[in-house]
Design an enzyme around this catalytic site. Structure first.
Site, PDB file in Angstrom:
ATOM      1  N   LYS A  31       2.617   4.601   1.153  1.00  0.00           N
ATOM      2  CA  LYS A  31       2.934   5.196   2.449  1.00  0.00           C
ATOM      3  C   LYS A  31       2.786   6.925   2.456  1.00  0.00           C
ATOM      4  O   LYS A  31       3.186   7.647   1.447  1.00  0.00           O
ATOM      5  CB  LYS A  31       4.411   5.191   2.613  1.00  0.00           C
ATOM      6  CG  LYS A  31       5.039   5.561   4.103  1.00  0.00           C
ATOM      7  CD  LYS A  31       6.539   5.341   4.115  1.00  0.00           C
ATOM      8  CE  LYS A  31       6.944   5.460   5.562  1.00  0.00           C
ATOM      9  NZ  LYS A  31       7.162   6.882   6.081  1.00  0.00           N
TER      10      LYS A  31
ATOM     11  N   CYS B  64      17.262  48.047  -8.114  1.00  0.00           N
ATOM     12  CA  CYS B  64      16.139  47.486  -8.899  1.00  0.00           C
ATOM     13  C   CYS B  64      16.891  46.947 -10.270  1.00  0.00           C
ATOM     14  O   CYS B  64      17.198  47.909 -11.114  1.00  0.00           O
ATOM     15  CB  CYS B  64      15.014  48.203  -9.028  1.00  0.00           C
ATOM     16  SG  CYS B  64      13.791  47.214  -9.984  1.00  0.00           S
TER      17      CYS B  64
ATOM     18  N   ASP C 277       2.612  10.548   3.285  1.00  0.00           N
ATOM     19  CA  ASP C 277       3.434  11.466   4.140  1.00  0.00           C
ATOM     20  C   ASP C 277       2.497  12.599   4.676  1.00  0.00           C
ATOM     21  O   ASP C 277       2.637  13.802   4.246  1.00  0.00           O
ATOM     22  CB  ASP C 277       4.299  12.115   2.972  1.00  0.00           C
ATOM     23  CG  ASP C 277       5.585  12.733   3.477  1.00  0.00           C
ATOM     24  OD1 ASP C 277       5.828  12.666   4.665  1.00  0.00           O
ATOM     25  OD2 ASP C 277       6.218  13.538   2.780  1.00  0.00           O
TER      26      ASP C 277
ATOM     27  N   CYS D  55      11.635  47.231  -4.328  1.00  0.00           N
ATOM     28  CA  CYS D  55      11.971  48.393  -5.352  1.00  0.00           C
ATOM     29  C   CYS D  55      11.211  49.697  -4.705  1.00  0.00           C
ATOM     30  O   CYS D  55       9.961  49.503  -4.539  1.00  0.00           O
ATOM     31  CB  CYS D  55      11.727  48.117  -6.771  1.00  0.00           C
ATOM     32  SG  CYS D  55      11.705  49.590  -7.885  1.00  0.00           S
TER      33      CYS D  55
ATOM     34  N   GLU E  62       0.779  -1.186   0.140  1.00  0.00           N
ATOM     35  CA  GLU E  62      -0.044  -0.036  -0.065  1.00  0.00           C
ATOM     36  C   GLU E  62       0.756   1.129  -0.005  1.00  0.00           C
ATOM     37  O   GLU E  62       2.043   1.286   0.376  1.00  0.00           O
ATOM     38  CB  GLU E  62      -0.829  -0.050   1.226  1.00  0.00           C
ATOM     39  CG  GLU E  62      -0.290  -0.138   2.433  1.00  0.00           C
ATOM     40  CD  GLU E  62      -1.171  -0.790   3.564  1.00  0.00           C
ATOM     41  OE1 GLU E  62      -1.673   0.329   4.307  1.00  0.00           O
ATOM     42  OE2 GLU E  62      -1.583  -1.720   3.885  1.00  0.00           O
TER      43      GLU E  62
ATOM     44  N   LYS F 152      11.014   3.547   0.398  1.00  0.00           N
ATOM     45  CA  LYS F 152      11.189   5.029   0.095  1.00  0.00           C
ATOM     46  C   LYS F 152      11.164   5.228  -1.323  1.00  0.00           C
ATOM     47  O   LYS F 152      12.156   4.596  -1.985  1.00  0.00           O
ATOM     48  CB  LYS F 152      11.900   5.519   1.091  1.00  0.00           C
ATOM     49  CG  LYS F 152      11.769   5.749   2.361  1.00  0.00           C
ATOM     50  CD  LYS F 152      10.604   6.810   2.919  1.00  0.00           C
ATOM     51  CE  LYS F 152      10.465   6.730   4.541  1.00  0.00           C
ATOM     52  NZ  LYS F 152      11.107   7.729   4.931  1.00  0.00           N
TER      53      LYS F 152
ATOM     54  N   TYR G 223      -5.128   2.792   7.663  1.00  0.00           N
ATOM     55  CA  TYR G 223      -4.153   1.798   7.091  1.00  0.00           C
ATOM     56  C   TYR G 223      -3.715   0.731   8.250  1.00  0.00           C
ATOM     57  O   TYR G 223      -2.959  -0.161   7.865  1.00  0.00           O
ATOM     58  CB  TYR G 223      -2.794   2.425   6.579  1.00  0.00           C
ATOM     59  CG  TYR G 223      -2.158   3.205   7.238  1.00  0.00           C
ATOM     60  CD1 TYR G 223      -1.567   2.840   8.543  1.00  0.00           C
ATOM     61  CD2 TYR G 223      -2.039   4.652   6.783  1.00  0.00           C
ATOM     62  CE1 TYR G 223      -0.856   3.831   9.275  1.00  0.00           C
ATOM     63  CE2 TYR G 223      -1.214   5.387   7.619  1.00  0.00           C
ATOM     64  CZ  TYR G 223      -0.488   5.116   8.770  1.00  0.00           C
ATOM     65  OH  TYR G 223       0.041   6.243   9.629  1.00  0.00           O
TER      66      TYR G 223
ATOM     67  N   CYS H 156      14.572  48.906 -12.841  1.00  0.00           N
ATOM     68  CA  CYS H 156      14.246  50.209 -13.065  1.00  0.00           C
ATOM     69  C   CYS H 156      15.422  51.057 -12.724  1.00  0.00           C
ATOM     70  O   CYS H 156      15.706  52.094 -12.795  1.00  0.00           O
ATOM     71  CB  CYS H 156      13.036  50.510 -12.639  1.00  0.00           C
ATOM     72  SG  CYS H 156      13.010  50.652 -10.936  1.00  0.00           S
TER      73      CYS H 156
ATOM     74  N   CYS I 169       8.212  51.549 -12.086  1.00  0.00           N
ATOM     75  CA  CYS I 169       8.941  50.014 -12.369  1.00  0.00           C
ATOM     76  C   CYS I 169       8.465  49.365 -13.269  1.00  0.00           C
ATOM     77  O   CYS I 169       7.022  48.773 -12.993  1.00  0.00           O
ATOM     78  CB  CYS I 169       9.116  49.401 -10.844  1.00  0.00           C
ATOM     79  SG  CYS I 169      10.125  48.269 -11.020  1.00  0.00           S
TER      80      CYS I 169
HETATM   81  P1  AMP Z   1       8.717   6.251   9.412  1.00  0.00           P
HETATM   82  O1  AMP Z   1       7.992   7.516  10.160  1.00  0.00           O
HETATM   83  O2  AMP Z   1       9.478   6.589   8.346  1.00  0.00           O
HETATM   84  O3  AMP Z   1       9.625   5.364  10.350  1.00  0.00           O
HETATM   85  O4  AMP Z   1       7.651   5.517   8.912  1.00  0.00           O
HETATM   86  C1  AMP Z   1       6.394   5.345   9.495  1.00  0.00           C
HETATM   87  C2  AMP Z   1       5.403   6.137   9.594  1.00  0.00           C
HETATM   88  O5  AMP Z   1       4.687   5.792   8.313  1.00  0.00           O
HETATM   89  C3  AMP Z   1       4.016   5.504  10.447  1.00  0.00           C
HETATM   90  O6  AMP Z   1       4.249   5.943  11.728  1.00  0.00           O
HETATM   91  C4  AMP Z   1       2.908   5.943   9.722  1.00  0.00           C
HETATM   92  O7  AMP Z   1       2.668   7.396  10.128  1.00  0.00           O
HETATM   93  C5  AMP Z   1       3.439   6.337   8.327  1.00  0.00           C
HETATM   94  N1  AMP Z   1       2.478   5.599   7.430  1.00  0.00           N
HETATM   95  C6  AMP Z   1       2.263   6.151   6.225  1.00  0.00           C
HETATM   96  N2  AMP Z   1       1.664   5.345   5.328  1.00  0.00           N
HETATM   97  C7  AMP Z   1       1.635   4.160   6.063  1.00  0.00           C
HETATM   98  C8  AMP Z   1       0.792   2.870   5.705  1.00  0.00           C
HETATM   99  N3  AMP Z   1       0.246   2.707   4.575  1.00  0.00           N
HETATM  100  N4  AMP Z   1       0.950   1.868   6.651  1.00  0.00           N
HETATM  101  C9  AMP Z   1       1.757   2.044   7.719  1.00  0.00           C
HETATM  102  N5  AMP Z   1       2.221   3.240   8.137  1.00  0.00           N
HETATM  103  C10 AMP Z   1       1.957   4.446   7.192  1.00  0.00           C
HETATM  104 ZN    ZN Z   2      12.000  48.617  -9.932  1.00  0.00          ZN
END
Ligand code: AMP
Ligand code: ZN
Length: 694
Positions: A114, A405, A116, A423, A112, A311, A224, A408, A429
């Protein structure tokens, strides 16, 4: 001694007020520099008189990593991190280890995305959301339940059947890219500092002490993982499907893999496809599907041995800095932009990167020809994050911020406490003028059908030097220019003429007064019937209006104090722009209501029957007044769900009547319009829409 105590108290009050304006109202009332000076003064005094330090002093907030105002709670099951890998070899090694430790049994791996953002743990008791806790240090986190309740895609009550009496659920809180762009565009229009990327914006938002601010920034969440719960199916995949049926948002970008090839194929696909996802992702998580097998594989102190995070290739690249452009924007601010040797970064060719400001350039000690590291996060423009100074060629030229600037030649000026140089030649300008014309012509302003290139062309030919000149253009003028035919020329002239009829709020926004974004313009027009009327307003008067702070008010007053600007407005009048409110912009017709007329309201919290804006309009149309802050003059607080605790306390302290949504609707009785139906409180978005790619 008493005097010092009083002075300290005064400082604290002032700081708290500025903080409130900045963090809660998002409408700063002081420059960052002046604010820092106040804090420094307070810190110095407190250092000399440690006996006067109190736990609620603003100085006690600084530096503590858990946010004051949130209660720390222990996680029932620790929130672990994941082992990270960066190569297919490491993924293969993980796969083989699992295979070996499970003794050659057939097994399934769920792949699945990850996400961010920020991890969150939700607890549902009897199907009701009772607690939301941030990860914190993995053992203890902040209780952010009130803020999380404002997230529309998180159900407050589970749907369907079969959920455990106590369900714990793990997921990620995110700010979708589209929402991130919307918020930053609005902040830019109001001259507020921008968020660096969606993740920072999401974390800043979740730590807001006022849930109303959180509600306005539409956070999202994906789920998740379900820890523990032996009564649920033995399959992680099936558990997530159940969660989806209970109304939690679970992405369809998940796949059950029974071979290493299938896993690698998923990685390949998403390495590219993720750029089309609506939210930021930074990798793929691989999890052994069977919970029994997960237990067999066990845990290390920090992370499960049954899962791993792959990653995505680091979105950073190294390339050569060729030159630096100093661009002059609409406000006159000079922005340095780096020109780079083209380099490929997360699927696009990068040739330019932001250098932010003069301090940034100086801190990197940048030289032409330097090897620089560029990074692309959620933001659109990549940025330079580092310099390989050891690789610098001898004799390389230092990058210097200009003193004049580049467009100008006028001297640049930096106000104390500001990052940007400006400026000083506001009116003469060229790039400032063309950018102002572009802004004025924009769809949300005068809505003139004219592109950037045409504006540049008209400017070069001396036909249009400022906004007023647009209204002097004739078809004949245009016919002399390259690319213009009779038809296109008359169409442009017509579009310009039509703009005279645009609503006042749009034209006012188009004037580009600093801090007067769309929303502020709309508010001003509700109270002032014309630009002339507005030009006579004082700071005191303007700050009475809802959501107009000192900074905005001062900026409006400064604009009209300038002779150049007054001449410019007079010119617009002479050219046939009324700059008056249109009939449809007239303030609502007031039908005085006995209970509402003359009463002052403060609206707070999240509502279900009508939107906040609708409630404000109702109050005004019944003869009441809206105000943004609670004071002794407030008659009623209309409180929705999750009203900010500080506001609630203040209202109670002042003995103000607090009306729930229901109370209010009952109070106004038959005066209530039919409820709008488009604001469900807990509905999740249709999952099919989450990842159109899958
Ligand atoms: P890290 O912070 O790099 O150690 O990665 C772990 C974190 O990834 C977890 O604490 C989650 O917050 C995040 N995460 C994001 N997507 C997922 C996913 N599909 N399954 C598990 N963890 C996830
Ligand atoms: Zn200017």
């Amino acid at each position: 001694m008493e005097r010092i105590e009083e002075h300290i108290e005064e400082l604290r009050r002032a700081i708290a007020q500025h903080e409130h304006a900045y963090y809660v109202l998002s409408s700063p009332t002081i420059s960052d520099y002046d604010f820092d000076q106040l804090v420094k003064e307070l810190e110095a005094l407190e250092q000399q008189h440690p006996e006067l330090v109190t736990p609620d002093s603003p100085t006690q907030r600084v530096g503590s990593d858990s946010t004051e105002g949130f209660v720390q709670v222990a996680h029932r099951y620790p929130m672990l991190s994941l082992g990270n890998t960066y190569s297919y070899e490491e993924v293969e090694a993980f796969y083989q280890r699992v295979e070996k430790e499970l003794g050659g049994k057939r097994f399934t791996i769920d792949a699945e995305l990850k996400y961010d953002g920020l991890s969150i743990s939700l607890i549902y008791e009897q199907g009701r959301l009772t607690q939301a806790i941030t990860r914190g240090d993995g053992t203890m986190g902040d209780d952010v339940t009130k803020n999380v309740r404002t997230i529309r895609s998180i159900p407050l009550r589970l749907q369907g059947t079969g959920w455990p009496d106590e369900l714990e659920m793990r997921g990620e809180i995110l700010l979708p890219f589209a929402e991130f762009d919307r918020i930053n565009a609005a902040r830019a229009a109001e001259g507020l500092p921008l968020f660096a990327n969606p993740r920072n914006a999401a974390s800043g938002t979740l730590k807001q002490l006022d849930p109303e601010v959180v509600a306005e920034r539409r956070l999202d969440a994906y789920f998740y993982y379900v820890p523990a719960h032996p009564e649920l199916p033995d399959s992680h995949y099936e558990r997530l499907e159940l969660c989806r049926s209970w109304g939690l948002k679970v992405s369809h970008a998940i796949q059950q893999c029974t071979s290493l090839e299938a896993i690698l194929e998923f990685l390949d696909r998403w390495e590219v496809a993720r750029h089309q996802a609506p939210v930021a992702t930074d990798g793929v998580v691989l999890k052994v599907d069977s919970i029994a097998e997960q237990e067999e594989l066990g845990y290390t102190a920090k992370s499960p041995r049954w899962a791993i995070a792959y990653k995505f290739a680091a979105e950073q690249a190294k390339t050569t800095l060729r030159s630096v452009d100093f661009q002059v924007g609409r406000t006159g601010a000079v922005t340095p932009v780096a020109n780079l040797d083209a380099v490929s970064l997360s699927g696009t060719q990068v040739r330019r990167a932001s250098l932010h400001n003069a301090d940034f350039i100086a801190s990197f000690d940048l030289h032409l020809g330097d090897q620089v590291f560029v990074e692309k996060g959620g933001e659109i423009i990549p940025k330079i994050v580092g310099v390989a100074s050891e690789e610098r060629q001898p004799g390389a030229a230092l990058v210097l911020f200009p003193s004049h600037c580049p467009a100008c030649g006028a001297p640049l000026h930096r106000s104390e406490g500001e990052a940007a140089y400006y400026c000083t030649n506001q009116m003469g300008c060229p790039p400032q003028q063309t950018a102002r014309i572009e802004h004025y012509a924009g769809r949300k302003a005068a809505d003139i059908r004219i592109g950037e290139e045409t504006i540049a062309l008209l400017f070069e030919h001396g036909l249009v030097k400022n906004i007023a000149d647009l209204y002097r253009l004739s078809v004949e003028d245009l016919l002399g220019l390259p690319g213009f035919q009779q038809r296109s020329a008359s169409r442009l002239v017509e579009s310009i003429a039509a703009s005279k009829e645009r609503p006042l709020r749009a034209l006012l926004f188009g004037l580009g007064i600093r801090f007067v974004g769309e929303t502020v313009a709309k508010t001003l027009v509700r109270y002032y019937p014309s630009v002339d009327a507005l030009s006579k307003a004082s700071v005191e008067e303007l700050t009475q209006l809802p959501d107009i702070g000192k900074v905005i008010a001062q900026s409006v007053v400064d604009f009209f104090a300038s002779e150049d600007n007054c001449r410019f407005i007079a010119e617009l009048h002479a050219l046939g722009l009324a700059l008056q409110r249109l009939p449809e912009e007239e303030p609502l017709e007031v039908k005085a209501h006995a209970e509402i007329e003359g009463k002052s309201f403060v609206i707070s919290g999240v509502f279900t029957q009508h939107s906040r804006e609708e409630y404000k309009q109702m109050i005004e149309s019944l003869g009441g007044k809206n105000s943004s802050s609670i004071s002794s003059k407030t008659d009623y607080v209309l409180a929705g769900a999750n009203m900010g605790p500080a506001k609630l306390a203040k209202a109670e302290q002042l003995g103000i009547t607090i009306l729930s949504e229901k109370d209010f609707l009952e109070l106004i009785g038959s005066a209530a319009p039919t409820p709008s139906v488009d604001e469900p409180t807990t509905a999740a978005s249709p999952v099919e829409d989450l990842f159109p790619l899958t």
